[in-house]
Design a protein around this motif. Structure first.
Motif, PDB file in Angstrom:
ATOM      1  N   GLY A   1       0.937  -1.335  -0.052  1.00  0.00           N
ATOM      2  CA  GLY A   1      -0.157   0.039  -0.009  1.00  0.00           C
ATOM      3  C   GLY A   1       0.886   1.177   0.013  1.00  0.00           C
ATOM      4  N   GLN A   2       0.253   2.401  -0.355  1.00  0.00           N
ATOM      5  CA  GLN A   2       0.951   3.651  -0.357  1.00  0.00           C
ATOM      6  C   GLN A   2       1.237   4.176   1.318  1.00  0.00           C
ATOM      7  OE1 GLN A   2      -1.521   6.582  -2.242  1.00  0.00           O
ATOM      8  NE2 GLN A   2      -1.923   5.352  -4.067  1.00  0.00           N
ATOM      9  N   ASN A   3       2.333   4.952   0.915  1.00  0.00           N
ATOM     10  CA  ASN A   3       2.658   5.501   2.350  1.00  0.00           C
ATOM     11  C   ASN A   3       1.640   6.305   2.894  1.00  0.00           C
ATOM     12  OD1 ASN A   3       5.321   4.612   2.074  1.00  0.00           O
ATOM     13  ND2 ASN A   3       6.145   6.297   1.155  1.00  0.00           N
ATOM     14  N   GLY A   4       1.275   6.294   4.278  1.00  0.00           N
ATOM     15  CA  GLY A   4       0.300   6.689   5.034  1.00  0.00           C
ATOM     16  C   GLY A   4      -1.055   5.768   4.961  1.00  0.00           C
ATOM     17  N   SER A   5      -1.023   4.579   4.352  1.00  0.00           N
ATOM     18  CA  SER A   5      -2.324   3.843   4.567  1.00  0.00           C
ATOM     19  C   SER A   5      -2.546   2.946   5.426  1.00  0.00           C
ATOM     20  CB  SER A   5      -2.201   2.947   2.940  1.00  0.00           C
ATOM     21  OG  SER A   5      -1.033   2.161   3.351  1.00  0.00           O
ATOM     22  N   GLY A   6      -1.310   3.076   6.579  1.00  0.00           N
ATOM     23  CA  GLY A   6      -1.903   2.382   7.606  1.00  0.00           C
ATOM     24  C   GLY A   6      -1.061   1.043   7.808  1.00  0.00           C
ATOM     25  N   LYS A   7      -0.241   0.604   6.878  1.00  0.00           N
ATOM     26  CA  LYS A   7       0.738  -0.784   7.181  1.00  0.00           C
ATOM     27  C   LYS A   7       1.237  -0.838   8.429  1.00  0.00           C
ATOM     28  CE  LYS A   7       2.898   0.156   3.380  1.00  0.00           C
ATOM     29  NZ  LYS A   7       2.822   1.409   3.327  1.00  0.00           N
ATOM     30  N   SER A   8       2.154   0.083   8.675  1.00  0.00           N
ATOM     31  CA  SER A   8       2.736  -0.185   9.927  1.00  0.00           C
ATOM     32  C   SER A   8       2.148  -0.273  10.890  1.00  0.00           C
ATOM     33  CB  SER A   8       4.030   0.772   9.895  1.00  0.00           C
ATOM     34  OG  SER A   8       4.754   0.764   8.828  1.00  0.00           O
ATOM     35  N   ALA A   9       0.839   0.396  11.020  1.00  0.00           N
ATOM     36  CA  ALA A   9      -0.036   0.196  12.325  1.00  0.00           C
ATOM     37  C   ALA A   9      -0.479  -1.199  12.640  1.00  0.00           C
ATOM     38  CB  ALA A   9      -1.442   1.048  11.911  1.00  0.00           C
ATOM     39  N   ILE A  10      -0.398  -1.873  11.437  1.00  0.00           N
ATOM     40  CA  ILE A  10      -0.851  -3.284  11.846  1.00  0.00           C
ATOM     41  C   ILE A  10       0.061  -3.987  12.792  1.00  0.00           C
ATOM     42  CG2 ILE A  10      -1.381  -5.701  10.791  1.00  0.00           C
ATOM     43  CD1 ILE A  10      -2.164  -4.176   8.193  1.00  0.00           C
TER      44      ILE A  10
END
Length: 993
Positions: free
Chosen positions: A46-55
C-alpha cells in the motif's frame, strides 16, 4: 520419505499460534480495519500513509508490549485515533495440533482483545465461541511463553523503525545488539549475570550457612547427577538415527494396526446385512397382513354406513314428533295449573269473607264508653313519640346520606387508583416480556418469527432432511432484511403479516412432510406455501408498479434467496404495497384515483388503507402489535423499553402509596357509616313498633266508633256467588286434565318408540364407529410399516452396503500403502534391526516425526544457512563477532571479486547490496528462533529492481521452507512474486486526502 526420516508433508504443517484475523477499531489511522491472513506467506502492500505499519504496532500492543517498546508512542492512549475515546485490537490465533494452548478450554481458536481508553487498557482472552476465559496479564504471559511469541525480538516482529535501524545501518554495534537479542544470547547473558550476583551473595553467606551445609551438599550431589545426565547429550546423534529408523517402520506398523481395525470393522458391518434384511422382510409381511385387514375392514365400514343411513333418517323424524308432543303436553299442563290456582284463590276468598262475618259479630258486642277514652289517650301519646323519633331518624338519615356520598367518592377514587396500578403493572409485565423476547431475537433472529416453536420445528426438519425433495425455506422473515436502515420496519411487518412466519416448500409431498414435522414440534396452524424453487427472479415492468415516489414493500426489502422474494410478490403483492410516513399522506395516496397499481397503503403508525370498487376503507392500528422483528439491531428498542419499564415501576410505586392512603381513608368512612346505619336501624325498628301500636289503636277506635262496612247478608251473597264460579272452574279443570293426560300418553308412546329405535341403532352406530376407528388405526399402521420398511431399505442401500464398500476400498488402499511403506522402510534399514531394539512402544508416525523435527532443528548450522541465502545472488561471506567489544561485522565477497581473495565490509557496498546482505543475515537469525509467526516491515528499502526480485524470491522460499507464518509489509510493487497457493497478497486502501 525425506532425509529426516519423515514423509515430508508432516514437517511442513503450520503450527498452532498462527494469526488468522486482525481487526482494528479507532487504532492510529484506522477507523475499522479487518484483515484475514493466510497460514503461510502474506504480503501487505500500500501507499505511504495507508496504515500498513499500524498493523505490526497493533500486534506488539496486543501481545503485551508497552507503548515505548513500539517506538511509535509514549503512552497507549496515543494510539487512539483522533476524535475517538477508545480503541480496540482483536487478534485471532489458530489453536490446533500438538502445540495447542489449553485446547480443552479455548478450543480451536483463541481470541485476544485489547481495549484502550483515555485512562485504562484491558486485555481479554476468549475461546473459539467468543466466551470470555481470562483477563489477567498472567494468562497472556503464559500464552506468549507457550508459543514463544517475543514481539520485542526483531526476528519475530521487525517494525519499520527496527528495519531502518538494522537493515540500512553500517554500525557494527547496532548489528551486534540485533544479533545478541535475536539469538537470545542477551537473555542468557542476563541470566548468567543474575546467577553471578547470586553466587556473590552466596559467597558472603557461606560463613553463616556452614551449620546448614548438609542440604547444600545434597543439592550439590543433585547438580552432579544433572551433570552426568548432561553427558548423555553425546548420545543424541545415535538416538536421532534410531528415531529415524523407527519413524520409517512406524508407518508400516501403523498401517498394520489400521488394517486389523479395518478387518474387524468389515466383519461387524457384514453382520448388519442379515439383520437389516430381516427387518425389511418382517415389515413386508406386516404390510401384506395389514393390507388384507384394510380391505376387509373397508368393506365392513361401507356396509355399516348403508345400514345406518336409514336409521339416522327415521331417528330424526321421531325426534321431531317427540319434540312437538312434549310441547303440547307442557302447554296443557301449564293451562291446568293456571286454572287450579284460580280455584284455590276463590276458595281462600270465601274463607276470608266467612272470618270477616264472624269478626263483625264479635266487635259489635265489645264497644263501651270507657274503652274509647283510654284508646284516645294512648293514641295521642304514641303520636308525640312518633314525631320525636321521626325528627331524630331524619337527622341520622341526612348524616348517613352525607357519609354514603363520601364513601362512594372514596370508592371511586380508590378504584381509579387501583385500575391505574393494575394498568402500570400490566404495562411493566408486558414491557419486561417484550425485552425478554427482543433479547432472545438478538441471540437468535429466527425466534422473532415463531418463538421457541420455530426452533423446535427447525430441529425436527433437520432430522427429517432426507424425506424432503428440496429442503424447506423458512421462516420467511429470517431470510429478509431492510435496505436502508430500520425506519420502515413497522410498516413492512404490518404489510407482510403472517407471511413472515410462513415456510416455503417445492411440492405437495414436501408440504405433507413439513406438516408432519410441525405436528411433532407442536407447531399448530403453520403457514405453508408451495412454490416452484426453479423460477428465476421475477422482473416486474415499471408500468405495473405504483405511480408514486413513495417506497413499496418490495423496494425496501432484500434477500439472498430469490424464491423468498418471488413468493412475496406472487402471494403478498409487495410490489403494490406502498409505504408512507403518516395518516394524512396515506389517505392522499390510497384514495387518489390517478395513482394506479396501488393495492394497499401502510403507515408507520400502523394504519392500513385501500380502495375496492369505489369503497374507501381505513383499518386502525392493531392494539398491542409487536413490531421491530425485521430490525437489524434490537439495542435501541431494548434501551427504550428498559427506560419505559423503570418509569412504569416508579409510577406504580407512587400509585400504590396513594392506594394505601385512599384505602385507609375509605375504611374509616365505612366504619363510621356502618355505626350510623346500625343506629338508624335501631331507630327505624323503634319507630315502626310505635307506628304499629298506633295503627292498632286507631283500628280499635274506628271499629268501635263506626258502623259495619257491610251487612252480614251482603257478605253471605258474595260467598254464594263465588261458590258457583268455583263449580264452573272445576268442570273446566277436569276437561283440561283429560287433555293433558292424553298428550302425556302420546309423548310417552313416542319417547318409547324413539328409545327403542335408538337402542336398536346404537349397536350398528357403535359398530360403525369402532370399525372406522379400527380402519384409521390400520391406515396408521400401514403408513408406519411403509415408513419403517423404507427406512431399513434406505439404511441398507445408503448405510450398510455403502459402509461395507467404503471399508473394503479403504482396506485395499491400506494394503497398497503398507507395501509402499514397507519398500521405503526396507531401503533405510531391515526390519530385523528395528526388532533388535526391543518391543515396539506403540509410538505413532506423527509423534516420532515431531521428535525427529525437533532434534533436526537443533542441529542446524548457522553459518551454512547464512551463506545459503547469499548464494541466491552469487555472494558469499562471513560474520565476525566480538563479545568483548560487543560488535558484529558482516564481510561479503562479491561476484566481481572472484579473481581476488579480498572481502568487503558492508559499508563499502551499495545501498541495495548492503540491504540484501544484511537481509540474508537476518534470515539466518530467523532460523535460530522458534515462533509461530514472523513479520517484517520495509525490508526492501533502497534495493534496486534486481535485488528486490531476488530478495522477494528468497524470502518466499525461506518462509515456505521454514514452515511458520510470515507477514511482509512493503510499499513497493510485488508483482514479481510468483503466484503460489500458499502466498496471499493484500492491497491496503489509499490514504484519504
Amino acid at each position: 520419505m525425506d532425509d529426516s526420516g519423515g514423509f515430508g508433508e508432516t514437517l511442513n504443517q503450520p503450527r498452532a499460534g498462527i494469526i488468522t484475523r486482525i481487526r482494528l477499531e479507532n487504532f492510529m489511522c484506522h477507523s475499522n480495519l479487518e484483515i484475514e491472513l493466510g497460514e503461510w506467506v502474506n504480503f501487505i502492500t500500500g501507499q505511504n500513509g495507508s496504515g500498513k505499519s499500524a498493523i505490526l504496532t497493533a500486534l506488539c500492543v496486543a501481545f503485551g508490549c508497552r507503548a515505548k517498546g513500539t517506538q511509535r508512542a509514549s503512552t497507549l492512549k496515543d494510539f487512539i485515533k483522533n476524535g475517538c475515546s477508545s480503541a480496540v485490537i482483536q487478534i485471532e490465533l489458530k489453536n490446533r495440533g500438538e502445540d495447542a494452548f489449553k485446547p480443552d478450554i479455548y478450543g480451536d481458536t483463541i481470541m485476544i482483545e485489547r481495549r484502550i481508553s483515555e485512562s485504562t487498557s484491558t486485555t481479554i482472552l476468549k475461546d473459539c465461541n467468543g466466551k470470555k476465559i481470562a483477563s489477567r496479564k498472567e494468562e497472556l504471559r503464559e500464552l506468549v511463553e507457550h508459543f514463544n511469541i517475543d514481539v520485542e525480538n526483531p526476528c519475530v516482529i521487525m517494525t519499520q523503525d527496527k528495519s531502518r535501524e538494522f537493515l540500512h545501518s553500517g554500525n557494527s554495534k547496532e548489528k551486534f545488539k540485533f544479533f545478541y537479542k535475536a539469538s537470545l544470547l542477551q537473555q542468557v547473558d542476563e541470566l548468567l549475570e543474575n546467577i553471578s550476583q547470586h553466587l556473590v551473595s552466596a559467597d558472603a553467606l557461606i560463613g553463616e550457612l556452614e551449620a546448614t551445609i548438609g542440604p547444600i551438599l545434597k543439592e550439590l550431589d543433585q547438580l552432579q547427577g544433572k551433570i552426568k545426565n548432561m553427558e548423555r547429550l553425546e548420545e543424541i546423534s545415535q538416538q536421532l538415527q534410531q528415531l529415524k529408523k523407527k519413524l520409517a517402520w512406524s508407518w508400516v506398523y501403523d498401517v498394520d494396526r489400521e488394517l486389523q481395525e479395518q478387518v474387524t470393522k468389515i466383519d461387524k458391518l457384514k453382520l448388519r446385512v442379515p439383520a437389516c434384511q430381516a427387518k425389511i422382510d418382517e415389515q413386508l409381511n406386516i404390510l401384506e397382513n395389514l393390507r388384507e385387514c384394510f380391505t376387509e375392514k373397508k368393506t365392513e365400514v361401507e356396509n355399516l354406513m348403508e345400514r345406518t343411513l336409514e336409521v339416522k333418517r327415521t331417528k330424526g323424524e321421531l325426534q321431531d314428533l317427540l319434540t312437538l308432543a312434549k310441547k303440547e303436553r307442557n302447554e296443557l299442563a301449564q293451562e291446568h295449573d293456571r286454572e287450579a290456582n284460580k280455584i284455590q284463590k276463590m276458595k281462600k276468598r270465601v274463607h276470608s269473607l266467612q272470618e270477616q262475618i264472624q269478626e263483625m259479630q264479635e266487635l259489635q258486642l265489645k264497644n263501651t264508653q270507657d274503652e274509647e277514652f283510654e284508646i284516645k289517650a294512648k293514641i295521642s301519646e304514641l303520636q308525640n313519640e312518633i314525631e320525636e323519633a321521626n325528627e331524630m331518624l331524619n337527622r341520622m338519615k341526612e348524616e348517613e346520606n352525607s357519609l354514603s356520598e363520601k364513601v362512594n367518592v372514596g370508592m371511586n377514587e380508590f378504584q381509579q387508583i387501583a385500575n391505574e396500578v393494575d394498568d402500570l403493572e400490566k404495562k411493566h409485565y408486558e414491557t419486561v416480556s417484550r425485552i425478554r423476547e427482543l433479547k432472545q431475537h438478538q441471540t437468535n433472529k429466527v425466534t422473532a418469527f415463531g418463538g421457541d416453536r420455530v426452533i423446535h420445528l427447525l430441529r425436527v426438519i433437520e432430522r427429517f432432511q432426507g424425506s424432503f425433495g428440496r429442503p424447506p425455506i423458512g421462516p420467511i422473515g429470517s431470510h429478509l432484511s431492510l435496505v436502508n436502515g430500520d425506519m420502515w420496519a413497522p410498516a413492512v411487518e404490518n404489510a407482510l403479516g403472517k407471511l413472515l412466519n410462513a415456510f416455503i416448500v417445492a411440492s405437495h409431498k414436501d408440504s405433507l412432510v413439513l406438516r408432519k414435522c410441525a405436528k411433532e414440534a407442536n407447531y399448530n396452524h403453520l403457514p405453508i406455501i408451495i412454490y416452484d424453487f426453479s423460477r428465476p427472479r421475477l422482473n416486474i415492468p415499471r408500468h405495473m408498479l405504483p405511480r408514486t415516489d413513495h417506497p413499496t414493500a418490495l423496494s425496501v426489502l432484500q434477500s439472498e434467496n430469490v424464491t423468498v422474494l418471488n413468493v412475496l410478490v406472487d402471494m403478498g403483492n409487495i410490489e403494490r404495497q406502498v409505504l408512507v410516513r403518516d395518516y394524512d399522506v396515506g389517505k392522499t395516496v390510497a384514495f387518489n384515483p390517478s395513482i394506479s397499481n396501488v393495492k394497499e397503503v401502510f403507515t408507520l403508525d400502523g394504519y392500513k388503507m385501500f380502495s375496492r370498487n369505489g369503497v374507501e376503507t381505513i383499518l386502525p392500528p392493531i392494539r398491542n402489535r409487536r413490531s421491530g422483528r425485521l430490525c437489524s439491531s434490537f439495542d435501541d428498542q431494548i434501551a427504550d423499553l428498559e427506560k419505559e419499564a423503570r418509569r412504569a415501576t416508579e409510577l406504580a410505586g407512587k400509585q400504590k402509596m396513594r392506594k394505601r392512603e385512599a384505602d385507609a381513608t375509605l375504611n374509616n368512612l365505612r366504619n363510621n357509616l356502618h355505626n350510623l346505619k346500625r343506629r338508624c336501624l335501631t331507630s327505624e325498628r323503634d319507630l315502626a313498633s310505635k307506628k304499629l301500636a298506633l295503627e292498632d289503636l286507631k283500628k280499635s277506635y274506628i271499629a268501635e266508633a263506626s258502623s259495619p262496612i257491610s251487612t252480614v247478608d251482603e257478605l253471605h251473597q258474595e260467598i254464594s256467588r263465588i261458590k258457583d264460579e268455583i263449580q264452573e272452574k272445576e268442570t273446566e279443570l277436569e276437561q283440561l286434565k283429560i287433555g293433558r293426560d292424553e298428550a302425556d300418553a302420546k309423548a310417552r308412546a313416542l319417547r318409547l318408540s324413539f328409545e327403542d329405535l335408538c337402542e336398536s341403532a346404537n349397536g350398528e352406530i357403535d359398530a360403525l364407529g369402532r370399525a372406522e376407528a379400527e380402519l384409521m388405526k390400520i391406515e396408521e399402521k400401514i403408513e408406519s410399516a411403509e415408513a419403517e420398511k423404507a427406512y431399513y431399505e434406505k439404511l441398507m442401500g445408503n448405510k450398510v452396503l455403502n459402509d461395507i464398500k467404503v471399508a473394503e476400498e479403504q482396506y485395499c488402499k491400506l494394503e497398497r500403502d503398507r507395501k509402499e511403506n514397507f519398500d521405503k522402510a526396507s531401503l533405510i534399514c531391515p526390519e530385523s534391526e528395528i526388532k533388535s531394539l526391543g518391543e515396539w512402544d506403540g509410538s505413532t508416525p506423527e509423534q516420532l516425526s515431531a521428535q525427529v523435527s525437533r532434534l533436526d532443528q537443533r542441529l542446524q548450522d548457522e553459518s551454512r544457512q547464512f551463506n545459503s541465502h547469499l548464494n541466491k545472488k552469487g555472494f558469499s561471506g562471513g560474520i565476525k563477532i566480538s563479545f568483548k567489544e560487543k560488535t558484529l561485522s558482516v564481510e561479503v565477497k562479491m561476484p566481481q571479486d572472484a579473481s581476488r581473495d579480498g572481502v568487503r565490509d558492508t559499508r563499502g557496498l551499495s545501498g541495495g547490496e548492503r540491504s540484501f546482505s544484511t537481509l540474508c543475515f537476518s534470515l539466518a537469525l530467523h532460523g535460530m528462533t522458534v515462533a509461530p509467526f514472523r513479520a517484517m516491515d520495509e525490508f526492501d528499502v533502497f534495493m534496486d529492481a534486481v535485488s528486490r526480485k531476488i530478495s522477494l524470491n528468497t524470502l518466499v522460499e525461506f518462509a515456505l521452507a521454514q514452515g511458520s507464518q510470515w507477514i511482509f509489509i512493503t510499499p513497493h510493487d510485488i508483482s514479481m512474486v510468483k503466484p503460489e497457493d500458499r502466498v496471499k497478497k493484500q492491497q491496503m486502501a489509499a490514504p484519504r486526502s
